[in-house]
Design a protein around this motif. Structure first.
Motif, PDB file in Angstrom:
ATOM      1  N   ARG A 161      42.718  42.979  33.415  1.00  0.00           N
ATOM      2  CA  ARG A 161      42.740  43.571  34.758  1.00  0.00           C
ATOM      3  C   ARG A 161      43.529  44.877  34.815  1.00  0.00           C
ATOM      4  O   ARG A 161      43.367  45.655  35.750  1.00  0.00           O
ATOM      5  CB  ARG A 161      43.390  42.591  35.745  1.00  0.00           C
ATOM      6  CG  ARG A 161      42.456  41.509  36.239  1.00  0.00           C
ATOM      7  CD  ARG A 161      43.211  40.549  37.122  1.00  0.00           C
ATOM      8  NE  ARG A 161      42.349  39.526  37.677  1.00  0.00           N
ATOM      9  CZ  ARG A 161      42.751  38.293  37.970  1.00  0.00           C
ATOM     10  NH1 ARG A 161      44.008  37.941  37.747  1.00  0.00           N
ATOM     11  NH2 ARG A 161      41.910  37.426  38.483  1.00  0.00           N
TER      12      ARG A 161
ATOM     13  N   ASP B   3      36.556  39.749  41.450  1.00  0.00           N
ATOM     14  CA  ASP B   3      36.050  38.455  40.979  1.00  0.00           C
ATOM     15  C   ASP B   3      34.757  38.108  41.703  1.00  0.00           C
ATOM     16  O   ASP B   3      33.822  37.585  41.112  1.00  0.00           O
ATOM     17  CB  ASP B   3      37.068  37.340  41.245  1.00  0.00           C
ATOM     18  CG  ASP B   3      38.193  37.376  40.222  1.00  0.00           C
ATOM     19  OD1 ASP B   3      38.091  38.165  39.261  1.00  0.00           O
ATOM     20  OD2 ASP B   3      39.174  36.622  40.404  1.00  0.00           O
TER      21      ASP B   3
ATOM     22  N   GLU C 132      43.330  37.103  31.370  1.00  0.00           N
ATOM     23  CA  GLU C 132      42.552  37.739  32.437  1.00  0.00           C
ATOM     24  C   GLU C 132      43.295  38.970  32.979  1.00  0.00           C
ATOM     25  O   GLU C 132      42.695  40.017  33.203  1.00  0.00           O
ATOM     26  CB  GLU C 132      42.308  36.733  33.559  1.00  0.00           C
ATOM     27  CG  GLU C 132      41.070  37.053  34.330  1.00  0.00           C
ATOM     28  CD  GLU C 132      40.569  35.832  35.114  1.00  0.00           C
ATOM     29  OE1 GLU C 132      39.790  36.052  36.022  1.00  0.00           O
ATOM     30  OE2 GLU C 132      40.992  34.699  34.808  1.00  0.00           O
ATOM     31  N   CYS C 133      44.610  38.821  33.167  1.00  0.00           N
ATOM     32  CA  CYS C 133      45.382  39.940  33.710  1.00  0.00           C
ATOM     33  C   CYS C 133      45.483  41.086  32.711  1.00  0.00           C
ATOM     34  O   CYS C 133      45.509  42.251  33.105  1.00  0.00           O
ATOM     35  CB  CYS C 133      46.770  39.483  34.141  1.00  0.00           C
ATOM     36  SG  CYS C 133      46.711  38.614  35.714  1.00  0.00           S
TER      37      CYS C 133
ATOM     38  N   ARG D  10      45.287  43.217  41.314  1.00  0.00           N
ATOM     39  CA  ARG D  10      45.036  41.770  41.285  1.00  0.00           C
ATOM     40  C   ARG D  10      46.064  41.027  40.431  1.00  0.00           C
ATOM     41  O   ARG D  10      46.282  39.828  40.618  1.00  0.00           O
ATOM     42  CB  ARG D  10      43.627  41.448  40.776  1.00  0.00           C
ATOM     43  CG  ARG D  10      42.529  41.877  41.686  1.00  0.00           C
ATOM     44  CD  ARG D  10      42.589  41.142  43.006  1.00  0.00           C
ATOM     45  NE  ARG D  10      42.260  39.725  42.866  1.00  0.00           N
ATOM     46  CZ  ARG D  10      42.457  38.832  43.809  1.00  0.00           C
ATOM     47  NH1 ARG D  10      43.005  39.179  44.939  1.00  0.00           N
ATOM     48  NH2 ARG D  10      42.102  37.567  43.617  1.00  0.00           N
TER      49      ARG D  10
ATOM     50  N   LYS E 228      41.069  47.624  34.934  1.00  0.00           N
ATOM     51  CA  LYS E 228      39.989  47.521  35.926  1.00  0.00           C
ATOM     52  C   LYS E 228      40.481  47.331  37.354  1.00  0.00           C
ATOM     53  O   LYS E 228      39.956  47.910  38.287  1.00  0.00           O
ATOM     54  CB  LYS E 228      39.075  46.325  35.564  1.00  0.00           C
ATOM     55  CG  LYS E 228      38.089  46.656  34.439  1.00  0.00           C
ATOM     56  CD  LYS E 228      36.937  45.683  34.425  1.00  0.00           C
ATOM     57  CE  LYS E 228      37.435  44.263  34.215  1.00  0.00           C
ATOM     58  NZ  LYS E 228      36.370  43.285  34.061  1.00  0.00           N
ATOM     59  N   ASN E 229      41.476  46.471  37.496  1.00  0.00           N
ATOM     60  CA  ASN E 229      41.894  46.097  38.850  1.00  0.00           C
ATOM     61  C   ASN E 229      43.354  45.633  38.830  1.00  0.00           C
ATOM     62  O   ASN E 229      43.661  44.461  39.093  1.00  0.00           O
ATOM     63  CB  ASN E 229      40.973  44.957  39.327  1.00  0.00           C
ATOM     64  CG  ASN E 229      40.929  44.862  40.836  1.00  0.00           C
ATOM     65  OD1 ASN E 229      41.682  45.545  41.516  1.00  0.00           O
ATOM     66  ND2 ASN E 229      40.065  44.011  41.356  1.00  0.00           N
TER      67      ASN E 229
END
Ligand code: HAM
Length: 420
Positions: free
Chosen positions: A197, A59, A193-194, A204, A200-201
């Motif tokens: 994610r 972020d 958002e998740c 998180r 990507k990540n």
């Protein structure tokens, strides 16, 4: 035209600035005892340092950096945190050639374009420490216990320390693919958002605040069940050393940190009374960071305390810092002659370390006394023609009302006698 401070920034005015000074001074004494020396790095760096160091998918790098092009066409970013800069400096100055580990601390402003709220601003201050050049789990315990002690020495209570191990380049990739598989199978229940994610990540997702994500994460595979032997041993040793120092902690397998450079030990300290932004400090090991930004394999561990949140916690726990006193003496004058003499005495007293004030607005004795009151003066003296003639004056204790006569040319001795 009326100007306000930019959104997400704060003026730190007196008397609040006394609290800041107290915190800075007190913590510096402790840092010295633990043998951490101060490092000051620039407030801005080349953008790429943070992109590579903190990670493109975080972020901070994706959304929160203050980035601009300077007049030479270089991309510059106001530092959003201190660790990448410290490691850059360590490599650039070849500090690895000196006795290791190297132990630094820093205090100063960081910049993140976040949505401002209580405990979260766009310019905020961190007190950070970085211990670079050793894998020893005892150093992890030192760093963690130092963080706790800094807060306790300021009088804070009810802190909760959470620790975890988030593995290394050997074991994390396998865990990440297991985690991705799990998250993909619950894809539709994750927040938008998740859902993004996962690729990507995915780590998180584990600390997303969204209720529905949190419910799913409860059943997610845990990194602590997938650590390689080395990471498992390291984590076990860290816990042993913490036990040895009698530092209380809670192992929280879902604890991940918002910056990509972390490996092995990760930790956060929370105070529940702070509301949504309840993490006073966070940190961990970053054994891959030096490699990422400088091509050398050098381990490190550190943390950063958010000073605004620390001060909010001090206030929430009603802890008085012993530095908010008023002045020692207010010299009230009547007439020009007395003012000149008082002006000289003020100078002499200040050079003897007394905190003294005098009128600069030609006010009546009554208004001067009011100022003395507002400045919380411990003592006052009224000086007019008579006092000058006799070379004596009366000093008055503003709390007890006690008065004492003294010779004007003995004013420093008198103050030494009176003021603790
Ligand atoms: P961080 O968790 O991003 O870690 O930030 C550390 C602390 O800074 C947070 O726990 C919080 O108290 C404070 N903080 C962060 N953002 C804000 C904000 N917008 N407003 C107010 N306070 C904030 C780091 O920055 C790492 N560099 C810590 C570290 C050092 N890890 C290893 N060494």
């Amino acid at each position: 035209m009326k100007f306000n401070a930019p959104r997400g920034t704060n003026d730190i005015l007196p008397p609040a600035s006394f609290k800041w000074q107290y915190v800075e001074q007190k913590t510096k004494e402790i840092l010295l005892a633990y043998n951490y020396d101060e490092i000051r790095t620039p407030l801005f760096e080349y953008t790429e340092l943070f992109q590579r160091g903190i990670g493109e998918a975080t972020d901070v790098v994706e959304k929160e950096m203050y980035t601009f092009e300077d007049k030479g066409g270089r991309s510059i970013t106001l530092r959003p945190e201190g660790t990448a800069s410290v490691m850059r400096s360590y490599m650039e100055n070849k500090i690895y050639g000196q006795a290791q580990p190297t132990k630094y601390f820093y205090m100063g402003p960081m910049f993140r374009y976040e949505r401002p709220q209580a405990g979260r601003s766009r310019q905020f201050n961190q007190l950070g420490v970085e211990a670079i050049g050793s894998h020893d789990p005892a150093l992890d315990a030192e760093v963690i216990s130092l963080g706790i002690y800094l807060l306790e020495a300021l009088g804070l209570n009810d802190l909760e320390l959470y620790i975890n191990s988030i593995g290394c380049v050997e074991c994390r990739p396998a865990y990440i693919s297991i985690l991705k598989k799990f998250l993909n199978s619950h894809h539709e229940k994750l927040c938008d958002e998740c859902a993004l994610r996962i690729d990507k990540n995915p780590l998180r997702v584990l600390d997303c605040k969204n209720k529905s994500c949190q419910t799913i994460v409860e059943d997610a595979p845990l990194i602590t069940d997938h650590l390689c032997n080395d990471c498992e041993d390291h984590f076990a040793e860290v816990k042993k050393y913490l036990d040895f120092l009698e530092v209380e902690y809670i192992v929280l397998p879902s604890l991940v940190r918002g910056l990509d450079y972390y490996t092995n030990t990760a930790f956060e300290v929370k105070y529940a009374g702070l509301g949504a932004q309840d993490t006073i400090f966070g940190g961990g090991r970053y054994n891959g960071l030096a490699q990422e930004i400088g091509g050398r394999d050098i381990p490190g561990i550190g943390f950063a305390i958010g000073i605004e949140r620390l001060i909010l916690t001090l206030e929430a726990q009603d802890i008085k810092l012993g530095a908010e006193n008023g002045i020692d003496l207010y010299l009230t004058v009547i007439g020009d002659k007395a003012k000149k003499v008082a002006f000289g005495l003020t100078d002499e007293l200040r050079k003897n370390n007394f905190r003294v004030e005098i009128d600069y607005l030609d006010r009546s004795v009554r208004s001067q006394m009011k100022s003395a009151d507002r400045m919380n003066a411990e003592y006052t003296i009224i000086m007019g023609e008579d006092e000058l003639k006799n070379n004596t004056a009366t000093i008055r204790n503003m709390v007890s009302g006690e008065e004492a006569e003294f010779k004007l040319d003995r004013i420093v001795d008198k103050m030494k006698e009176l003021v603790d």
